[in-house]
Design an enzyme around this catalytic site. Structure first.
Site, PDB file in Angstrom:
ATOM      1  N   ARG A   1      -4.328  -3.673  15.725  1.00  0.00           N
ATOM      2  CA  ARG A   1      -5.182  -2.743  16.457  1.00  0.00           C
ATOM      3  C   ARG A   1      -6.162  -3.535  17.330  1.00  0.00           C
ATOM      4  O   ARG A   1      -6.279  -4.757  17.214  1.00  0.00           O
ATOM      5  CB  ARG A   1      -5.953  -1.849  15.474  1.00  0.00           C
ATOM      6  CG  ARG A   1      -5.097  -0.833  14.757  1.00  0.00           C
ATOM      7  CD  ARG A   1      -5.860  -0.072  13.688  1.00  0.00           C
ATOM      8  NE  ARG A   1      -6.164  -0.905  12.532  1.00  0.00           N
ATOM      9  CZ  ARG A   1      -6.826  -0.485  11.454  1.00  0.00           C
ATOM     10  NH1 ARG A   1      -7.258   0.757  11.396  1.00  0.00           N
ATOM     11  NH2 ARG A   1      -7.048  -1.304  10.439  1.00  0.00           N
TER      12      ARG A   1
ATOM     13  N   LYS B   1     -11.472  -4.145  12.339  1.00  0.00           N
ATOM     14  CA  LYS B   1     -11.662  -4.567  10.953  1.00  0.00           C
ATOM     15  C   LYS B   1     -12.922  -5.412  10.805  1.00  0.00           C
ATOM     16  O   LYS B   1     -13.472  -5.930  11.785  1.00  0.00           O
ATOM     17  CB  LYS B   1     -10.452  -5.351  10.454  1.00  0.00           C
ATOM     18  CG  LYS B   1      -9.226  -4.492  10.212  1.00  0.00           C
ATOM     19  CD  LYS B   1      -9.506  -3.314   9.278  1.00  0.00           C
ATOM     20  CE  LYS B   1      -9.816  -3.732   7.847  1.00  0.00           C
ATOM     21  NZ  LYS B   1     -10.188  -2.567   7.001  1.00  0.00           N
TER      22      LYS B   1
ATOM     23  N   TYR C   1     -15.522  -1.373  11.442  1.00  0.00           N
ATOM     24  CA  TYR C   1     -15.475  -1.075  10.015  1.00  0.00           C
ATOM     25  C   TYR C   1     -16.004  -2.278   9.250  1.00  0.00           C
ATOM     26  O   TYR C   1     -15.659  -3.429   9.571  1.00  0.00           O
ATOM     27  CB  TYR C   1     -14.034  -0.790   9.559  1.00  0.00           C
ATOM     28  CG  TYR C   1     -13.474   0.525  10.035  1.00  0.00           C
ATOM     29  CD1 TYR C   1     -14.010   1.727   9.594  1.00  0.00           C
ATOM     30  CD2 TYR C   1     -12.396   0.568  10.909  1.00  0.00           C
ATOM     31  CE1 TYR C   1     -13.500   2.941  10.015  1.00  0.00           C
ATOM     32  CE2 TYR C   1     -11.868   1.782  11.339  1.00  0.00           C
ATOM     33  CZ  TYR C   1     -12.428   2.961  10.888  1.00  0.00           C
ATOM     34  OH  TYR C   1     -11.927   4.168  11.317  1.00  0.00           O
TER      35      TYR C   1
ATOM     36  N   HIS D   1     -17.066  -1.861   5.334  1.00  0.00           N
ATOM     37  CA  HIS D   1     -16.717  -1.685   3.915  1.00  0.00           C
ATOM     38  C   HIS D   1     -17.375  -2.763   3.059  1.00  0.00           C
ATOM     39  O   HIS D   1     -16.713  -3.559   2.391  1.00  0.00           O
ATOM     40  CB  HIS D   1     -15.191  -1.717   3.736  1.00  0.00           C
ATOM     41  CG  HIS D   1     -14.468  -0.633   4.486  1.00  0.00           C
ATOM     42  ND1 HIS D   1     -14.576   0.704   4.161  1.00  0.00           N
ATOM     43  CD2 HIS D   1     -13.639  -0.691   5.560  1.00  0.00           C
ATOM     44  CE1 HIS D   1     -13.833   1.421   4.990  1.00  0.00           C
ATOM     45  NE2 HIS D   1     -13.262   0.618   5.861  1.00  0.00           N
TER      46      HIS D   1
ATOM     47  N   GLU E   1     -17.607   3.432   9.114  1.00  0.00           N
ATOM     48  CA  GLU E   1     -17.328   4.306   7.972  1.00  0.00           C
ATOM     49  C   GLU E   1     -18.537   5.035   7.411  1.00  0.00           C
ATOM     50  O   GLU E   1     -18.392   5.926   6.567  1.00  0.00           O
ATOM     51  CB  GLU E   1     -16.631   3.522   6.840  1.00  0.00           C
ATOM     52  CG  GLU E   1     -17.510   2.546   6.080  1.00  0.00           C
ATOM     53  CD  GLU E   1     -17.607   1.173   6.722  1.00  0.00           C
ATOM     54  OE1 GLU E   1     -18.176   0.278   6.087  1.00  0.00           O
ATOM     55  OE2 GLU E   1     -17.104   1.006   7.851  1.00  0.00           O
TER      56      GLU E   1
ATOM     57  N   ASP F   1      -8.907  17.485  -7.369  1.00  0.00           N
ATOM     58  CA  ASP F   1     -10.212  17.283  -6.739  1.00  0.00           C
ATOM     59  C   ASP F   1     -11.269  17.979  -7.586  1.00  0.00           C
ATOM     60  O   ASP F   1     -10.975  18.931  -8.311  1.00  0.00           O
ATOM     61  CB  ASP F   1     -10.227  17.842  -5.316  1.00  0.00           C
ATOM     62  CG  ASP F   1     -11.361  17.267  -4.471  1.00  0.00           C
ATOM     63  OD1 ASP F   1     -11.086  16.384  -3.644  1.00  0.00           O
ATOM     64  OD2 ASP F   1     -12.523  17.698  -4.655  1.00  0.00           O
TER      65      ASP F   1
ATOM     66  N   VAL G   1      -9.833   8.844  -2.932  1.00  0.00           N
ATOM     67  CA  VAL G   1     -11.195   9.273  -3.256  1.00  0.00           C
ATOM     68  C   VAL G   1     -12.193   8.348  -2.575  1.00  0.00           C
ATOM     69  O   VAL G   1     -12.032   7.123  -2.584  1.00  0.00           O
ATOM     70  CB  VAL G   1     -11.416   9.270  -4.780  1.00  0.00           C
ATOM     71  CG1 VAL G   1     -12.840   9.653  -5.128  1.00  0.00           C
ATOM     72  CG2 VAL G   1     -10.434  10.238  -5.439  1.00  0.00           C
TER      73      VAL G   1
ATOM     74  N   ASP H   1     -10.060  -0.282   0.552  1.00  0.00           N
ATOM     75  CA  ASP H   1     -11.120  -0.844   1.384  1.00  0.00           C
ATOM     76  C   ASP H   1     -12.484  -0.764   0.708  1.00  0.00           C
ATOM     77  O   ASP H   1     -13.381  -1.555   1.008  1.00  0.00           O
ATOM     78  CB  ASP H   1     -11.200  -0.107   2.734  1.00  0.00           C
ATOM     79  CG  ASP H   1     -10.257  -0.705   3.765  1.00  0.00           C
ATOM     80  OD1 ASP H   1      -9.979  -1.903   3.681  1.00  0.00           O
ATOM     81  OD2 ASP H   1      -9.798   0.036   4.645  1.00  0.00           O
TER      82      ASP H   1
ATOM     83  N   ALA I   1      -5.022  -3.232   2.574  1.00  0.00           N
ATOM     84  CA  ALA I   1      -6.410  -2.887   2.925  1.00  0.00           C
ATOM     85  C   ALA I   1      -6.572  -2.441   4.380  1.00  0.00           C
ATOM     86  O   ALA I   1      -7.660  -1.994   4.751  1.00  0.00           O
ATOM     87  CB  ALA I   1      -7.323  -4.072   2.639  1.00  0.00           C
TER      88      ALA I   1
END
Length: 370
Positions: free
Chosen positions: A15, A75, A94, A96, A118, A198, A239, A270, A299
């Site tokens: 990407r 990333k 991102y 994380h 995120e 959920d 989740v 991640d 990941a």
């Protein structure tokens, strides 16, 4: 502002932070965009496409980092990229950070202003910059699971949708959010027996309305997780707790009780993963086996379909990139509390509460560094 777009260097990450179309928008707004040579190669966009869009192409990442006021990536910066960050430079990507103390330490030491895709929020309470990649990952999770259920790839040897007279595979999806709903869409389309768990009845109702009776919805309890995981052929973990480490919903003991040849796909990897046995993998070496269960824990799953992923991501990130570039990061964050929620680290301070709590740092409100 000078906006820098380096080539992604994580293993098989194809990407790119900005498409040529996004570069054109930034240049049209009066900004300069500096793009590393071959940054867009993985999405089929060559250097000439970036030049036509008004970008300036340079040979190395070092030139991009040295010249840019803001770095736009996909990333998290790798170790050698983190060394090139400098005090006050904006990083928009991102991150994380909760499960990655080494990265957090380096970003704190750099003094850079680090805004994480995120944790940017929306007025409706969603995560608009995480959503497009969650959509991609949810759909890919079913494809990956179906592949590794095949016998030549170590699986049970079951076709996800079955055939007339033969049962389909049982797919259990932990979490009915963006990842879960898109995984449901693909798994149901392939004819699987799909169960989603959920803890929000409202989420389960919404999924019921969306997919109807073919989807089985279950309120998530420890008993429900145990019952359905141990009888599943494929379990998908989707989740998320924004900014924080993912909860460990499936213990090692539970993994050991699953069917030999079953598959788990941990889309939450991640953020540390929601299976106790999860460890990050790459597209080059995506799976490993624990107690007879195949684990797919890549990941950067959306990096496997970089063209789709990059355009989907840019649709969401471009307005924020333009706001940061046109206004400067301080005014952009002051004007938009949802973008301000994306500020994770700035000038050596941790400004995202879940990250601070996860890693043991003192939390400093974003306003204190703006």
């Amino acid at each position: 502002m000078r906006v820098g777009v380096p080539k992604e260097i994580k293993v098989l990450e194809n990407r790119v932070g900005l498409t040529p179309g996004s570069v054109r928008e930034a240049v049209h707004s009066g900004n300069e965009v500096i793009v590393e040579h071959n940054a867009g190669q993985g999405i089929g966009m060559d250097d000439e496409a970036y030049r036509r869009a008004g970008g300036r192409v340079v040979d190395t990442a070092a030139e991009v980092f040295a010249a840019a006021d803001m770095i736009v990536k996909v990333k998290e910066p790798q170790a050698n990229e983190r060394k090139m960050l400098r005090q006050g430079q904006v990083l928009f990507t991102y991150l994380h950070l909760a499960p990655d103390p080494e990265q957090a330490q380096d970003l704190i030491a750099s003094g850079a202003v680090c805004i994480a895709y995120e944790t940017v929020t929306s007025p409706s309470g969603g995560l608009p910059l995480l959503a497009p990649m969650s959509e991609v990952a949810g759909r890919m999770a079913v494809q990956a699971g179906a592949y590794y259920l095949e016998k030549p790839h170590g699986g049970i040897g079951i076709l996800l949708g079955g055939v007339p007279g033969v049962d389909p595979a049982k797919v259990v999806i932990l979490g009915g959010g963006v990842v879960g709903s898109h995984a449901c869409h693909i798994a149901l389309g392939m004819g699987a027996d799909v169960w989603v768990l959920d803890r929000s009845v409202d989420v389960l109702r919404a999924l019921w309305r969306q997919f109807g009776r073919p989807l089985n919805t279950v309120y998530s309890t420890r008993d429900a997780v145990e019952q359905h995981v141990t009888t599943a052929d494929l379990v998908i973990g989707g989740v998320l707790i924004p900014g924080a480490s993912a909860p460990k919903l499936v213990s090692r003991e539970l993994i050991a009780r699953m069917k030999p040849g079953a598959v788990v796909v941990d889309v939450a990897i991640d953020q540390g993963g929601c299976f106790e046995t999860s460890q990050p993998t790459t597209h080059a070496d995506p799976v490993y086996v624990v107690d007879g269960v195949t684990h797919y824990c890549v990941a950067n799953m959306p990096g496997g379909v970089p063209r789709t992923s990059t355009f989907a991501l840019n649709n969401a990130t471009l307005p924020f990139v333009l706001a940061l570039a046109n206004k400067g990061w301080q005014k952009a964050l002051a004007d938009d509390r949802h973008l301000k929620n994306g500020l994770n680290v700035a000038f050596g301070k941790v400004t995202c509460k879940p990250v601070a709590e996860a890693l043991g740092y003192k939390y400093v409100p974003p306003e204190a560094v703006m």
